[in-house]
Every structure is written in C-alpha cells, then in structure tokens.
Design an enzyme around this catalytic site. Structure first.
Site, PDB file in Angstrom:
ATOM      1  N   ARG A  13       0.900  -1.045  -0.016  1.00  0.00           N
ATOM      2  CA  ARG A  13      -0.042   0.229  -0.027  1.00  0.00           C
ATOM      3  C   ARG A  13       0.908   1.260  -0.022  1.00  0.00           C
ATOM      4  NH1 ARG A  13      -0.412   4.663   2.482  1.00  0.00           N
ATOM      5  NH2 ARG A  13      -0.206   3.729   4.551  1.00  0.00           N
ATOM      6  N   ASP A  14       1.483   1.547   1.236  1.00  0.00           N
ATOM      7  CA  ASP A  14       2.369   2.779   1.266  1.00  0.00           C
ATOM      8  C   ASP A  14       3.521   2.793   0.294  1.00  0.00           C
ATOM      9  OD1 ASP A  14       3.555   4.766   2.149  1.00  0.00           O
ATOM     10  OD2 ASP A  14       3.888   4.325   4.193  1.00  0.00           O
ATOM     11  N   HIS A 206       5.977   4.477  12.628  1.00  0.00           N
ATOM     12  CA  HIS A 206       6.152   4.178  11.377  1.00  0.00           C
ATOM     13  C   HIS A 206       7.132   5.238  10.967  1.00  0.00           C
ATOM     14  CE1 HIS A 206       3.807   3.959   7.309  1.00  0.00           C
ATOM     15  NE2 HIS A 206       4.735   4.676   6.859  1.00  0.00           N
ATOM     16  N   HIS A 208      10.441   6.768   8.438  1.00  0.00           N
ATOM     17  CA  HIS A 208      11.103   7.002   7.398  1.00  0.00           C
ATOM     18  C   HIS A 208      12.473   6.947   7.629  1.00  0.00           C
ATOM     19  CE1 HIS A 208       7.185   8.013   5.031  1.00  0.00           C
ATOM     20  NE2 HIS A 208       7.114   6.945   5.608  1.00  0.00           N
ATOM     21  N   CYS A 239      10.222   9.261  -0.874  1.00  0.00           N
ATOM     22  CA  CYS A 239       9.491  10.437   0.157  1.00  0.00           C
ATOM     23  C   CYS A 239       8.742  11.217  -0.664  1.00  0.00           C
ATOM     24  CB  CYS A 239      10.675  10.899   0.759  1.00  0.00           C
ATOM     25  SG  CYS A 239      10.294  12.356   1.521  1.00  0.00           S
ATOM     26  N   ASN A 248       9.916   4.828   3.354  1.00  0.00           N
ATOM     27  CA  ASN A 248       9.572   3.803   4.519  1.00  0.00           C
ATOM     28  C   ASN A 248      10.940   3.194   4.923  1.00  0.00           C
ATOM     29  OD1 ASN A 248       6.675   4.209   4.534  1.00  0.00           O
ATOM     30  ND2 ASN A 248       6.867   3.206   2.517  1.00  0.00           N
TER      31      ASN A 248
END
Ligand code: MG
Length: 308
Positions: A13-14, A206, A208, A239, A248
C-alpha cells in the site's frame, strides 16, 4: 520465551502508492502471495481512497478479491472516510487504517480540513468499522516533524492519540512522515504518551529513512517498549516531498537487526528478501533497502568469498 515484535508490512500500500510506476494487478497479487508465505501477521494490502487521487492503487477491489486467506494473517485496507470504509467492507478486508496529521498545516494541505474536522469524521468511521467487527488503526502523520511547520508539539500527538483510542481505534501508528525524527525525540514523544495514559501496546511506529535515522529511531522505540513497527520490503516507496529520497524503513533491515538481537518476529527473512528482488524487477528501479542490496550482492557470488 523470546520477546516478540510485530511487523506491519506496508510495501503493497504505502510502498506502491509512492512509486511513480503503476504496477499491474497480477504482479501485486503475486507480491501479496510471496509476502503471505513469509509469515506476516499484518499486511496492508491497498487503499480505498478515491482512485483519481492514487491511480497506483485504483485496482483495490481486484487485488482484495485475489488475496490469499491464511489463518493468522490480517489484510488491512486504508480508508480516508465512510465511503472508503464501505468499499473496504464490500471487499472483505479484515482491518482498516484511517489517517490524520499531528500538524495542522499538513492536515489542511493533505486532507483539506482542520485536524479537528478530521477527528470528528474519523470518530464516526472508527465506530462504524468497530460495529462491523473490524480491527482499526489510526495513522497520525508528521508526529516527529512537519515539512511546513517544522517541530510538532508532542502534546498534539497525545491529544489526538487519546481521542482516536477513545473512539475505538485498537492502535495508533505514529508517522515520521519526512524522516525528521531522532532517537531523543522518539523517547520524548513516547514518554508524553505514557504520561498521558496511553499504553505502548496501543502504539506503533512508522519511521521513514529519508535522512538515514529510521533504524536508530526504531531502536529508541523498541527500548522504550514499543513492539509494533511499520516497514516496507526493500524500503519500497519514496519520500513524497523529496523525489528520489528514501521513505519507508526497509523491512529486511529491521528484521535482520531484530533477529540478531534475539527478538522473534515470526518472519522468514530470506523469503522477504526474495520478495524484494521480485518487486524490484517489476518496478525496474533499484530499491534502497540496505539488507536488500547486501542480499542481492551476496547471493550473486560465492558467500564464502566474503572476507571483509
Ligand atoms: Mg510511510
């Protein structure tokens, strides 16, 4: 008993949402099957935002219909609002993730409404999801810094997390949207949450890796007591604010580190690494995960030849 850490996999997804290439549905389904075989308990499969907004994930219903149903594995769908929740329920997802931002400016630019308005809308979405028997998480983005406002007051995160959990969210996932966090700040935010009565069992991180701090920030969270982390295979997903930069945290990097430290993830690192090579070939761009790059190099030559 080993200390258990839960990985919430976000590559499908992300990750894919932040890649410019639109991956064919069949390749997503193949990727999903490979991930399922690696032993995950939680995989975010797709997003039910308006397809016009995120064309990369416009095939949400098709993907969901072809996901392998495996005991112990929960497939998550991202939902922005009630309409998204209705679509997700229609597609048979078992769990949904909602989202808002800790930064007022980021919330307005990203969602076209104030944080307060988002909160009011999400309360209803969360209640309706719970009424349907779904698990629910709520992403709070820009917790560790905002690209518009800079520093974000941890008190805002405590307030939003408290409201979202009171509304019925099983967990909140704190996003370092632009990779501005540092280990000291992570400890400060987590302490503010526990001081505010929010148990860390209900908190995920979560992180990054935009500036190379993801693993250090995760370690700070781990040592503070967090046991759920969102990561993406091979660091998939750039990003959105800095084209070409990492987004991520990479799943393999974290799983390798956790296993070396004696933590149990229930995951097959080799299988995850292979899935990273698969999706890299599909995308046709080199993915940034460090273990991913190491694994590709070391599997292409005699491992015994590594001497330094
Ligand atoms: Mg992310």
């Amino acid at each position: 008993m080993q200390d258990r850490v839960r990985i919430h996999e976000v590559a499908l997804r992300d990750g894919l949402q932040n890649e410019s290439t639109v991956v064919p549905t069949a390749a997503k389904v193949e990727f999903a099957h490979r991930l399922a075989d690696a032993g995950y308990t939680d995989i975010e499969a797709t997003s039910f935002v308006r397809p016009k907004w995120i064309p990369q994930l416009a095939d949400a219903a098709d993907v969901c219909a072809r996901l392998p149903r495996i005991e112990g594995l929960t497939w998550w769908g991202l939902v922005p609002n009630q309409r998204g929740l209705d679509r997700a329920i229609g597609c048979g997802v078992q769990a949904v993730a909602t989202f808002l931002s800790a930064s007022e400016t980021h919330n307005r630019k990203n969602l076209n409404r104030t944080s307060r308005e988002s909160l009011v809308a999400l309360r209803e979405v969360i209640a309706n999801a719970r009424a349907d028997g779904l698990r629910v998480r709520a992403y709070i983005s820009t917790v560790f810094g905002c690209p518009y406002e800079g520093a974000v007051d941890p008190a805002r995160t405590v307030m939003l997390a408290g409201e979202l959990i009171a509304a019925g969210a099983h967990e909140v996932s704190l996003g370092d949207t632009t990779g501005m966090g540092d280990p000291k700040l992570v400890r400060r935010v987590l302490r503010a949450l526990t001081d505010g009565g929010i148990p860390l069992e209900a908190v995920a991180l979560h992180m990054h890796d935009t500036r190379g701090t993801a693993l250090a920030n995760i370690l700070a969270g781990l040592e503070a007591g967090v046991r759920t982390f969102d990561t993406s295979v091979a660091g998939l997903g750039g990003c959105p604010y800095a084209p070409g930069a990492s987004g991520n945290a990479a799943t393999e990097d974290l799983v390798n580190m956790l296993h070396a430290m004696g933590y149990d993830t229930g995951l097959d690192l080799e299988a995850i690494a292979e899935s990273g090579h698969f999706i890299e070939d599909v995308l046709g761009r080199e993915l940034p995960g460090r273990y991913h790059l190491y694994h590709r190099g070391s599997s292409s030559r005699d491992r015994g030849a590594e001497t330094a």
